[in-house]
Design a protein around this motif. Structure first.
Motif, short mmCIF file in Angstrom:
data_model
loop_
_atom_site.label_atom_id
_atom_site.label_comp_id
_atom_site.label_asym_id
_atom_site.label_seq_id
_atom_site.Cartn_x
_atom_site.Cartn_y
_atom_site.Cartn_z
N ALA A 24 0.83 -1.20 0.00
CA ALA A 24 0.00 0.00 0.00
C ALA A 24 0.86 1.25 0.00
CB ALA A 24 -0.89 0.00 1.23
N VAL A 28 -0.98 1.74 -7.90
CA VAL A 28 -2.17 2.50 -8.27
C VAL A 28 -3.09 2.58 -7.08
CG1 VAL A 28 -3.82 2.77 -10.12
CG2 VAL A 28 -1.92 1.15 -10.37
N ALA A 29 -3.05 1.50 -6.30
CA ALA A 29 -3.92 1.44 -5.13
C ALA A 29 -3.57 2.54 -4.14
CB ALA A 29 -3.80 0.08 -4.47
N ARG A 32 -5.79 5.49 -4.08
CA ARG A 32 -7.08 5.19 -3.46
C ARG A 32 -6.93 5.17 -1.96
NH1 ARG A 32 -8.50 0.59 -7.06
NH2 ARG A 32 -7.55 -0.60 -5.43
N LYS A 33 -5.82 4.65 -1.53
CA LYS A 33 -5.59 4.51 -0.10
C LYS A 33 -5.67 5.88 0.60
CE LYS A 33 -3.70 2.27 3.50
NZ LYS A 33 -4.18 1.05 4.07
N ARG A 36 -8.93 6.99 1.53
CA ARG A 36 -9.72 6.01 2.26
C ARG A 36 -10.29 6.56 3.56
NH1 ARG A 36 -7.86 -0.10 3.56
NH2 ARG A 36 -9.47 -1.08 2.31
N GLY C 58 4.68 -4.20 -10.35
CA GLY C 58 4.19 -3.26 -9.34
C GLY C 58 2.69 -3.08 -9.42
N LEU C 60 0.37 -5.08 -7.73
CA LEU C 60 -0.32 -5.87 -6.70
C LEU C 60 -1.41 -5.02 -6.05
CD1 LEU C 60 2.75 -7.58 -5.02
CD2 LEU C 60 0.97 -8.71 -6.35
N PRO C 61 -2.50 -5.65 -5.61
CA PRO C 61 -3.54 -4.91 -4.90
C PRO C 61 -3.05 -4.48 -3.53
CG PRO C 61 -4.03 -7.25 -4.87
CD PRO C 61 -2.83 -7.08 -5.74
N GLU C 62 -3.83 -3.62 -2.88
CA GLU C 62 -3.31 -3.00 -1.67
C GLU C 62 -3.27 -3.90 -0.45
OE1 GLU C 62 -5.89 0.16 -0.09
OE2 GLU C 62 -7.06 -0.10 -1.91
N ASN C 63 -3.87 -5.07 -0.53
CA ASN C 63 -3.78 -5.96 0.63
C ASN C 63 -2.60 -6.93 0.51
OD1 ASN C 63 -4.97 -7.39 -1.47
ND2 ASN C 63 -6.09 -8.73 -0.09
N ALA C 64 -1.70 -6.64 -0.44
CA ALA C 64 -0.55 -7.52 -0.62
C ALA C 64 0.64 -7.04 0.20
CB ALA C 64 -0.18 -7.58 -2.09
N GLU C 83 5.77 4.30 -7.07
CA GLU C 83 4.89 4.31 -8.22
C GLU C 83 5.39 5.24 -9.31
OE1 GLU C 83 2.54 2.58 -9.29
OE2 GLU C 83 1.84 3.86 -10.92
#
Lengths: 310, 230, 321
Positions: A24, A28-29, A32-33, A36, C58, C60-64, C83
């Motif tokens: 996180a 890209v996430a 969004r984080k 949140r 790079g 991966l979703p944020e829970n990784a 990023e």
């Protein structure tokens, strides 16, 4: 359990003790984080407002044991004070009490109208999509025709056919709001219907009814439910607009629309509170409901499956 | 006997993807239909399973010509076919557990009483562990879900199996396992098979007879062009 | 000796699930990829190979959560780069992606030409007057027919869409090409053509990581093969030895190969374990006829490139004609 596995791995390979880094904040996430916490704040405040509103309209009227209709001409148009936090109106009625009663009526109209509209819309949309052919074409053209008439105009027309009261307003709002739901449901059903799992169900002997009820509608319900919730604020606004125009509820019955309407003359005289508070009562709960609906929409978006990219 | 007679089918009458194709599968026979992707073989498979109405031509199932398609086909005729598609994710209702998925045809045909007995039995046949049966599609892998889809296709004991690229998305071991499960069922039930795919090595190993899409279409076109050329 | 194009060292990825549990998707992957080399990463769906690809990009979703390192030739660690770095200097420029479903990877509302031109402008800095020529050249490089340049993605066949995506992936002249299941849903001829083209693009100075469940495609172009099972690389071998003599040495890899329709066509019994509940020892032991008590401890990926206590030594039966 995962921990023991990690250490087991460490024993056999070069590294000792795996150092895990969260992803996180970089992918890209990440963007969004960042939003949140704001989003969580919005959801919780919306939820708090909705709960407060529901409690207020359910509990206050029976508890208060006050007559919201009671006229005290001596106290007319008092500005907000400790005794009357929202002030009083032009015949001396307590505005806070009037607003709570008004909200009760408006909410009732909004919820009932939204439910009725959603049921109609879902039924029509599902029927059109699963029947297909000319039924679909005729129904959807009718929907187009209805949609082309401004809602308020159609609503005024419907209300005009009845005496003023709660139910004509409900009917008017419901009959003008099912159209968009019908479109959403039809599109969803059409897209689900071409899935191979419907083919498999047919091949497994499922009847048309069973395919619709068991495989198509459940897939549509989250969308329809969301549409219903989003419709509640819309319906409240609609009721307020009709009442403001004098076509909705009779003026003696408190609803948010009639309250604003009744306050017009006071506003011209410079007394702001009879307009402001009912106005806020329209805006704040509807925004809160819309906020919750938005959170729900984020949830049912099929993004969740990608959480685990396996 | 499953007879496909001069079928023309597609999604736009002006541009059919299947033109005048005929094919016969004898009872208990396994036929592999080979063709490149996008040639129309999947459409033919759907027509054969009475899931898509052809523009022209006839499907005859065990001597009985099909008169309706999809819901208009008599239930007994529809359920004579077990179908398995290429993409398990799209072939499974995402809300049902694997048990419900496999049992769905039994419930749809009023035989819910058989669920207890048939589902664990079939799960074993296709190699699905009982611990997976309570899960929903997004909680299992493609291979596991395709096993469940095969079990669903077998649950009504069909006389005909239509497998449309059943293993195209799967690894070698799962492919071999699914083919073995199909063959075990066919050996015991005498069901016929139409397996559609693009993998020549696979279909030639799996089926008693393979047919080239090009031959089916070519034969028909040749026959059609001759009078025109005259 | 020159540095490898990609050096993966102890790469692990796990997903945080609700309730505080973890799913181990990739555990301690280690391999190097040299220029001019093609490494095929094979395994069944759900073994973690796509997660590995996402980690390298790079994406991966944020829970990784990740561990270890994946170093490019210049020392950039793909796992820890931010990023901004990834977007500006890595993706497309140093790592080119050939996607799984090209039709979904291409922008549906724009023609192939406009997508090529945009990528050329962004990655290669080509100026407007030269764009048209450069786009044609880029298309030609991936054998994309020039006559189809003005088509939209939905007007292309699967094979052409794959070539358009490949053309896009090649524009940045990235030294590392990453192909994630590039042949899913294509028929055999197209698979052969697609992987041959990928191999051709690798040439002498690039490296290709081909992630696939299609062993035939891997056999066709790979120099080395890495087999992944239940989140771990269980065998890395030279492709000639793996597919020919003496064959795979890990019982799982051997079972996978023997399941091919041109070999024994027999499945491996049982099913892979859940990534959320992997056993303490060898994850394959429960399905393995060679397993004994030693398999209760985790085997290391030892020198010959097999993570197994009892590797197979017998020669593999040759495929049927």
């Amino acid at each position: 359990m995962a921990e023991t596995r990690t250490t087991a791995g460490a024993g056999t390979t070069a590294d000792t003790g795996t150092v895990w880094r969260p992803v996180a904040g970089r992918s890209v996430a990440g963007s969004r984080k960042a939003s949140r916490s704001t989003r969580a704040w919005r959801v919780w405040s919306s939820a708090a407002i909705v709960v407060a509103v529901v409690l207020a309209v359910l509990i206050v009227p029976p508890l208060a044991d006050l007559d919201e209709q009671a006229v005290h001409l001596a106290d007319k148009l008092l500005p907000p004070s400790l005794e009357h936090p929202f002030g009083t109106d032009d015949v001396g009625r307590d505005l806070l009490l009037r607003c709570v009663y008004g909200l009760r009526v408006s909410l009732l109209v909004g919820v009932v109208a939204a439910v009725v509209a959603t049921v109609i819309g879902t039924a029509v949309g599902a029927l059109a999509a699963s029947a297909g052919g000319w039924v679909d074409r005729v129904v959807m053209r009718l929907v187009d025709v209805f949609s082309s008439v401004p809602h308020l105009l159609l609503g005024i027309f419907i209300v005009a056919m009845f005496r003023p009261g709660v139910w004509p307003v409900v009917i008017s709002v419901a009959l003008t709001h099912w159209l968009s739901t019908a479109r959403i449901v039809r599109a969803e059903v059409l897209s689900l219907r071409s899935r191979p799992y419907v083919d498999a169900a047919i091949s497994g002997g499922a009847s048309r009814w069973r395919v619709t009820v068991r495989h198509l509608l459940p897939g549509v319900l989250p969308q329809a439910g969301l549409a219903a919730v989003l419709m509640v604020p819309h319906a409240i606004w609609h009721e307020s607009a009709l009442s403001f125009l004098g076509l909705g509820l009779p003026t003696h019955q408190a609803s948010l629309g009639t309250l604003v309407q009744g306050a017009r003359s006071s506003l011209l005289a410079g007394d702001w509170w009879p307009t402001l508070f009912p106005g806020l009562f329209i805006i704040v709960p509807t925004l809160a409901i819309a906020g919750l609906a938005g959170a729900w929409r984020d949830r049912i978006n099929p993004r969740r499956r990608s959480e685990l990219m396996l | 006997m499953l007879e496909l007679r001069s079928l023309t089918a597609g999604y736009d009458r002006r541009a059919p993807v299947v033109r005048d194709v005929s094919l016969t599968v004898a009872p208990g026979e396994s036929v592999g239909l080979l063709g490149p992707s996008g040639c129309g073989k999947s459409t033919l498979a759907r027509v054969a399973a009475l899931l898509h109405q052809p523009d022209r031509g006839q499907v005859v199932v065990d001597g009985e010509p099909a008169r309706g398609w999809r819901h208009r086909a008599p239930r007994a005729q529809r359920t004579a076919f077990g179908v398995v598609f290429q993409q398990p994710r799209l072939s499974a209702d995402p809300r049902l557990t694997l048990t419900q998925l496999i049992a769905e045809p039994l419930r749809a045909t009023g035989r819910a009483a058989d669920v207890q007995e048939r589902v664990p039995d079939l799960a074993r046949t296709v190699g699905l562990g009982t611990d997976l049966l309570g899960r929903r599609p997004h909680e299992v892998s493609d291979g596991q879900l395709q096993r469940a889809c095969l079990a669903r296709a077998l649950v009504l004991r069909p006389r005909w199996l239509i497998c449309d690229e059943m293993t195209a998305m799967l690894d070698a071991s799962t492919t071999a396992a699914l083919v073995a499960a199909v063959e075990e069922y066919r050996a015991e039930s005498g069901a016929g098979l139409l397996a559609v795919g693009h993998d020549r090595v696979l279909l030639e190993r799996w089926c008693e007879r393979t047919v080239e899409w090009g031959e089916l279409v070519g034969a028909a076109q040749g026959a059609a062009e001759r009078p025109a050329a005259k | 000796m020159t540095r490898p194009v990609l050096s993966v060292r102890g790469l692990s990825v796990r997903f945080r699930m609700r309730g505080g549990t973890h799913v181990a998707a990739v555990t301690d992957a280690r391999f190097d990829l040299a220029a001019g080399e093609c490494l095929a990463l094979v395994g069944e769906s759900g073994c973690g190979k796509s997660v590995l690809a996402s980690a390298l990009l790079g994406l991966l979703p944020e829970n990784a959560e990740t561990a270890g390192a994946a170093l490019l030739g210049d020392g950039t660690d793909l796992l820890t780069a931010d990023e901004r770095t990834l977007a500006r200097t890595v993706r497309g420029r140093r790592v080119g992606l050939v996607p799984q479903s090209p039709a979904a990877h291409l922008t549906p509302v724009r023609t192939v030409r406009s997508q090529l031109e945009e990528t050329l402008r962004e990655l290669a800095g080509v100026r407007r007057p030269d764009l048209r020529k450069a786009a044609a050249a880029a298309a030609e490089r991936a054998s994309f027919p020039l006559g189809h340049l003005d088509r939209y993605p939905h007007e292309l066949s699967g094979g052409l869409a794959q070539r358009a995506a490949t053309a896009l992936a090649l524009i940045g002249d990235a030294p590392l090409l990453l192909a994630d299941e590039p042949t899913t849903g294509l028929d055999r001829e197209l698979v052969d053509r697609t992987v041959d083209e990928l191999r051709r693009h690798v040439g002498d100075d690039r490296a290709l990581l081909l992630i696939t469940h299609d062993l035939a495609a891997a056999e066709r172009i790979a120099d080395r093969v890495a087999v992944m099972y239940a989140s771990r690389v269980v065998e890395i071998a030279e492709a000639d030895a793996f597919f020919g003599d003496p064959g795979p040495r890990h019982p799982y890899a051997r079972g996978l190969l023997n399941a091919l329709p041109d070999r024994e066509f027999t499945p491996i019994p049982g099913m892979p374990p859940e990534l959320s509940a992997l056993p303490e020892g060898c994850a394959f032991a429960a399905r393995c006829h060679r397993a004994d008590t030693a398999c209760g401890t985790l085997p290391a990926l030892a020198a010959p490139g097999v993570a197994c206590h009892h590797p197979v030594t017998a020669a593999l039966e040759a495929p049927r004609a």
